[in-house]
Design a protein around this motif. Sequence first.
Motif, mmCIF file in Angstrom:
data_model
loop_
_atom_site.group_PDB
_atom_site.id
_atom_site.type_symbol
_atom_site.label_atom_id
_atom_site.label_comp_id
_atom_site.label_asym_id
_atom_site.label_seq_id
_atom_site.Cartn_x
_atom_site.Cartn_y
_atom_site.Cartn_z
ATOM 1 N N GLY B 157 -31.260 -8.006 81.998
ATOM 2 C CA GLY B 157 -30.471 -8.017 80.763
ATOM 3 C C GLY B 157 -29.970 -6.485 80.554
ATOM 4 N N VAL B 158 -30.943 -5.497 80.542
ATOM 5 C CA VAL B 158 -30.787 -4.032 80.030
ATOM 6 C C VAL B 158 -30.186 -3.795 81.503
ATOM 7 C CG1 VAL B 158 -31.893 -2.056 79.755
ATOM 8 C CG2 VAL B 158 -32.853 -3.845 78.959
ATOM 9 N N ALA B 159 -30.403 -4.082 82.694
ATOM 10 C CA ALA B 159 -29.688 -3.431 83.846
ATOM 11 C C ALA B 159 -28.286 -3.839 83.972
ATOM 12 C CB ALA B 159 -30.794 -3.819 85.170
ATOM 13 N N THR B 160 -28.014 -5.125 83.974
ATOM 14 C CA THR B 160 -26.749 -5.514 84.027
ATOM 15 C C THR B 160 -25.726 -5.358 82.807
ATOM 16 O OG1 THR B 160 -27.217 -7.686 83.412
ATOM 17 C CG2 THR B 160 -27.304 -7.536 85.880
ATOM 18 N N GLY B 161 -26.510 -5.129 81.733
ATOM 19 C CA GLY B 161 -25.896 -4.679 80.442
ATOM 20 C C GLY B 161 -25.148 -3.037 80.598
ATOM 21 N N MET B 162 -26.024 -2.483 81.178
ATOM 22 C CA MET B 162 -25.611 -0.940 81.494
ATOM 23 C C MET B 162 -24.660 -0.929 82.278
ATOM 24 S SD MET B 162 -28.711 1.572 81.712
ATOM 25 C CE MET B 162 -29.930 0.377 82.570
ATOM 26 N N ALA B 163 -24.491 -1.605 83.472
ATOM 27 C CA ALA B 163 -23.362 -1.586 84.281
ATOM 28 C C ALA B 163 -22.118 -2.106 83.907
ATOM 29 C CB ALA B 163 -23.725 -2.299 85.517
ATOM 30 N N GLY B 169 -16.157 0.641 79.209
ATOM 31 C CA GLY B 169 -16.050 2.283 78.783
ATOM 32 C C GLY B 169 -14.862 2.670 79.763
ATOM 33 N N GLY B 170 -14.747 1.984 81.031
ATOM 34 C CA GLY B 170 -13.567 2.524 81.944
ATOM 35 C C GLY B 170 -12.496 2.822 81.312
ATOM 36 N N ALA B 171 -12.089 1.771 80.228
ATOM 37 C CA ALA B 171 -10.860 1.595 79.611
ATOM 38 C C ALA B 171 -10.615 2.811 78.694
ATOM 39 C CB ALA B 171 -10.454 0.252 78.974
ATOM 40 N N PHE B 308 -17.066 -1.627 70.005
ATOM 41 C CA PHE B 308 -17.886 -2.533 69.750
ATOM 42 C C PHE B 308 -17.974 -3.560 70.985
ATOM 43 C CE2 PHE B 308 -17.985 -1.287 65.572
ATOM 44 C CZ PHE B 308 -19.254 -1.560 65.152
ATOM 45 N N ASN B 309 -16.783 -3.736 71.809
ATOM 46 C CA ASN B 309 -16.903 -4.575 73.082
ATOM 47 C C ASN B 309 -17.837 -3.750 74.057
ATOM 48 O OD1 ASN B 309 -16.377 -5.899 75.416
ATOM 49 N ND2 ASN B 309 -14.203 -5.239 75.596
ATOM 50 N N LEU B 310 -17.892 -2.647 73.929
ATOM 51 C CA LEU B 310 -18.574 -1.783 74.640
ATOM 52 C C LEU B 310 -20.052 -1.833 74.479
ATOM 53 C CD1 LEU B 310 -18.348 1.500 76.637
ATOM 54 C CD2 LEU B 310 -19.608 1.983 74.684
ATOM 55 N N LEU B 311 -20.431 -1.637 73.148
ATOM 56 C CA LEU B 311 -21.581 -1.669 72.619
ATOM 57 C C LEU B 311 -22.240 -2.943 72.753
ATOM 58 C CD1 LEU B 311 -21.188 0.643 69.257
ATOM 59 C CD2 LEU B 311 -22.005 1.318 71.669
ATOM 60 N N GLY B 312 -21.547 -3.976 72.280
ATOM 61 C CA GLY B 312 -22.035 -5.363 72.582
ATOM 62 C C GLY B 312 -22.685 -5.826 74.007
ATOM 63 N N ARG B 313 -22.065 -5.137 74.886
ATOM 64 C CA ARG B 313 -22.336 -5.467 76.311
ATOM 65 C C ARG B 313 -23.790 -4.916 76.712
ATOM 66 N NH1 ARG B 313 -17.495 -5.917 79.803
ATOM 67 N NH2 ARG B 313 -15.900 -6.438 78.418
ATOM 68 N N PHE B 314 -24.271 -3.727 75.961
ATOM 69 C CA PHE B 314 -25.489 -3.310 76.239
ATOM 70 C C PHE B 314 -26.517 -3.996 75.446
ATOM 71 C CE2 PHE B 314 -28.818 0.123 75.714
ATOM 72 C CZ PHE B 314 -29.357 -0.348 77.025
ATOM 73 N N SER B 364 -18.072 -7.530 69.805
ATOM 74 C CA SER B 364 -19.105 -7.276 70.398
ATOM 75 C C SER B 364 -20.023 -8.211 71.265
ATOM 76 C CB SER B 364 -20.281 -6.703 69.115
ATOM 77 O OG SER B 364 -20.849 -7.800 68.580
ATOM 78 N N MET B 365 -19.754 -9.696 70.610
ATOM 79 C CA MET B 365 -20.559 -10.859 71.379
ATOM 80 C C MET B 365 -19.639 -11.227 72.500
ATOM 81 S SD MET B 365 -21.934 -13.038 68.195
ATOM 82 C CE MET B 365 -20.544 -13.342 67.329
ATOM 83 N N TYR B 366 -18.133 -10.798 72.538
ATOM 84 C CA TYR B 366 -17.389 -11.147 73.754
ATOM 85 C C TYR B 366 -18.111 -10.134 74.660
ATOM 86 C CZ TYR B 366 -13.062 -10.083 76.288
ATOM 87 O OH TYR B 366 -12.165 -9.873 77.318
ATOM 88 N N GLY B 367 -18.222 -8.999 74.605
ATOM 89 C CA GLY B 367 -18.523 -8.082 75.298
ATOM 90 C C GLY B 367 -20.290 -8.787 75.957
ATOM 91 N N GLY B 368 -20.928 -9.091 75.151
ATOM 92 C CA GLY B 368 -22.263 -9.656 75.314
ATOM 93 C C GLY B 368 -22.171 -10.722 76.193
#
Lengths: 47, 471
Positions: B157-163, B169-171, B308-314, B364-368
Amino acid sequence: MEPQPAAPAPAAEPSSNLKVALAWLYVGVPLLWGITQTFIKALALFK
Amino acid sequence: MAETSLLDRSRTVAEPSFNRWLIPPAALAIHLAIGQAYAFSVFKNPLMSLLSHDVDHPAPGDWTAGQVGWIFSIAIVLLGLSAAVFGTWLERVGPRKAMLTSALCFAGGFFLGSWGVHLHSLPLLYFGYGVVGGIGLGIGYISPVSTLIKWFPDRPGVATGMAIMGFGGGAMIASPLSLALMSHFKTPTDHGVAATFIALGVIYLLFMQLGVWTIRVPAEGWKPAGYVPAANHHEMITTGNVLASQAIRTPQFWLLWVVLCMNVTAGIGILETASPMIQEIFSDQVLGAGRGITAAAAGGFVGLLSLFNLLGRFFWSSASDKIGRKRIYLLYFGLGIVLYALLPTLGRHASLTLFVVACCVILSMYGGGFATMPAFLSDLFGKKEVGAIHGRVLTAWSTAGVLGPLLVNYLHESAKAKHLEGAAAFQNVFYTMAGLLVVGFLADALIRAVNDRYFVHETVSRAEAEAAPAH
């Protein structure tokens, strides 16, 4: 499925640590720049 | 032919001293680039006024908002389709060839798009940025996923969350970068879009090379130092493998497809309308003269949602390593239902701070939801073809990318037709999104471990496994 025998992971070499640091800088600097720009833009909401 | 290319999977097997922490930046180099797609809206006004140079007074032949909007929609549809189609190819040829293909397609999309802008040819823009670039997006999105999961079996989860955080973040990078480039290339008779496309194509092609040439796959049997797979595995975490061709025959695959589709559709419900929504709900009439949300503040709201979309992903994807995938999706949906149901009330009572907080948590949960999916697939179907299976699941994203905006716009326009204003004009949007999350919650709750008959047994060849009837 039988688990494969674990190949030992050797200790990281100094050159390898430098590569890791440079690779993270390569992606980290633009990412932080983008986050900063977005954060500055977001501040307008609280003005 | 005995000779192998530098791009072949066999040439990317890591030497024993390879440091696995080089893999997340390699993946990020791809995802930070292709995440540009979510910043495409910065080109909307310039593309709509290529002939008139004034978006408020379009010339005959200038493209409409709807025509320009299709460029992004085609790219997102192609993202899902190419991820589904090329997933098995990626597993076969390895991540390096896939990443290079992605970089060439993504940059090629910009070059063709630039030509389309130069010729004022919308079909060429659709084909360039939409189709060719969209294929680059799809292959790029899935290319590092299975490699990351194989390198980080102790914390997938950590690994794919980072990617996948990189895609968000690209946007954030592309939006100010594109504006700066357009400003640089702008002349009195040209917005500078064509030159900006060329520059972005070159920048991204070069930037993605870190990923192409750094990525490695672990040697067969490699495990992180000190990592011992638990002897008594959780029922929902398999040690076996299901082939992608078999995975799509399982109910678990389609339940996860529904989970992703509902999660994305509901998230797009806010993302798509964030700026006009907050200006309409918290207007001068609601907050008092001069205190309403301005266009600049609404832009700040969109920026905050992106963060929050970005932070939620990680954050959420990492938390799923501890909490468990099924439980964390129940949390996304359960909390999302409550928050969406509260939004009309918060809007009616002019609770701006609570409204913003609720939207940020939802995003954040959308990104998650995006970032946790590869690890969930790996838990259920194994690591062997997780990239290909993930690619097939991403068709849910394409579906949601079309369904979400259509649904939100239809509901909002229906409310406006009834002369509803402010929070009331969005009430049905929010309640419908909550309803979609109920569907996602139920789909997640129904997920059980995959039946043994779908797993590949070592004594059975791949061809035999694929030919086996699904029950």
